[in-house]
Design an enzyme around this catalytic site. Structure first.
Site, mmCIF file in Angstrom:
data_model
loop_
_atom_site.group_PDB
_atom_site.id
_atom_site.type_symbol
_atom_site.label_atom_id
_atom_site.label_comp_id
_atom_site.label_asym_id
_atom_site.label_seq_id
_atom_site.Cartn_x
_atom_site.Cartn_y
_atom_site.Cartn_z
ATOM 1 N N GLY A 101 -6.698 21.803 90.502
ATOM 2 C CA GLY A 101 -6.095 23.294 90.368
ATOM 3 C C GLY A 101 -5.682 23.576 89.058
ATOM 4 N N SER A 149 -6.962 26.430 87.401
ATOM 5 C CA SER A 149 -7.255 27.684 86.975
ATOM 6 C C SER A 149 -5.908 28.391 86.609
ATOM 7 C CB SER A 149 -8.119 28.324 88.118
ATOM 8 O OG SER A 149 -7.263 28.610 89.236
ATOM 9 N N SER A 150 -4.747 27.919 86.925
ATOM 10 C CA SER A 150 -3.466 28.835 86.471
ATOM 11 C C SER A 150 -2.388 27.797 86.481
ATOM 12 C CB SER A 150 -3.430 30.105 87.442
ATOM 13 O OG SER A 150 -3.385 29.748 88.637
ATOM 14 N N ILE A 168 0.686 25.640 86.635
ATOM 15 C CA ILE A 168 1.091 24.147 86.302
ATOM 16 C C ILE A 168 -0.193 23.285 85.982
ATOM 17 C CG2 ILE A 168 1.972 21.657 87.093
ATOM 18 C CD1 ILE A 168 3.829 23.310 88.657
ATOM 19 N N TYR A 179 4.493 25.264 104.919
ATOM 20 C CA TYR A 179 4.488 24.764 103.517
ATOM 21 C C TYR A 179 5.247 23.557 103.335
ATOM 22 C CZ TYR A 179 4.830 24.663 98.406
ATOM 23 O OH TYR A 179 4.961 24.333 97.217
#
Length: 284
Positions: A20, A22-23, A25, A157
């Protein structure tokens, strides 16, 4: 807590895979790790979105190895990991936010949240463990204070993050017998695209039927929390500390706000303190 860290020359041949990137953290962690001397395998579902990461790496004067990895696709995970000869650390960062409540969404919606935030972590960790056993490496999983404290309209979530926390807490002593350390990283609110990706639109409350007043109050509170959010770079610095610590803690909360918030739950034996806290999020 004072950690002993490895020297830079000891890091020069160390490889970390981060999901992950791409942006947010993930991007910040990839750049920070590369600056710290790691060989960084920066993965993302769609490498067409690698522009911001590559620009940030170039600005920092470092390089990262960008590869495709969809954490929800076991074949993608296997293909990405199969090409590695060595892996010293895994940072499970890929995830997706979700706002909703049970009566107004399908169980399939909840399953989709679990696929990304829970089973995705398991797919990647399972594939990485043989390499990590060989290197006596470590697994770091970015969870959330939502993995400690259940939060209104974050049911799916938080369920996924609770599951990750429980799984990793249970896995940690088993993995340790094979020389692999397991840790979780719990940020609070972080200023990143994560916020916009959960769909907090201005008219969301109007579509919530009987839950409209509660959702409107929640959205007001959430926008305020993210207006004072921790930066992704700050979280990345904490992750880098864990990557290089001689004995990383199992749980790391990345800010004073996160520590105070999670601390309510961790000493709340009957659940009343958490209920009193979060009830205020859905009333005005």
């Amino acid at each position: 807590m004072i950690h002993k860290h490895m020297e830079f020359d000891e890091m020069s041949d160390k490889t970390v895979l981060i999901t992950g990137t791409s942006s947010g953290i993930g991007l910040a962690t990839a750049v920070a790790a590369a600056r710290g001397g790691w060989h960084v395998i920066a993965t993302m579902r769609n490498t067409a979105k690698a522009g911001p990461l590559l620009a940030a790496a170039e600005e920092a004067g470092v390089t990262v190895d960008v590869r495709t990895l969809d954490v929800t696709d076991p074949a993608s995970v296997e293909a990405c990991l199969a090409g590695l000869d060595r892996l010293d650390a895994l940072v499970n960062n890929a995830g997706a936010g979700h706002i909703g409540t049970l009566e107004q969404e399908s169980v399939d919606d909840v399953r989709a949240v679990m696929e990304v935030n829970f089973f995705g972590v398991l797919h990647v960790t399972k594939a990485a463990l043989p390499l990590l056993r060989a290197s006596k490496g470590r697994v770091l999983t970015v969870t959330s204070v939502g993995g400690v404290v259940g939060q209104p309209f974050n049911e799916a979530y938080c369920a996924a993050k609770f599951a990750v926390e429980g799984y990793m807490e249970s896995l940690a002593p088993v993995a340790a017998t094979a020389g692999v350390s397991v840790s979780v990283v719990e940020p609070g609110a972080v200023a990143s695209e994560f916020v916009s990706n959960v769909g907090l639109t201005d008219d969301a409350a109007e579509q919530a039927g009987p839950y409209a007043p509660a959702l409107a109050a929640y959205l007001d509170r959430t926008r305020g929390a993210f207006a004072n959010a921790q930066t992704a770079e700050d979280v990345a610095a904490g992750i880098l500390d864990l990557l290089t610590a001689e004995r990383p803690a199992f749980r790391t909360l990345t800010s004073d706000t996160a520590r105070a918030f999670a601390g309510v739950k961790l000493k709340d034996l009957d659940g009343s303190a958490v209920q009193a806290l979060t009830a205020g999020w859905v009333t005005r």
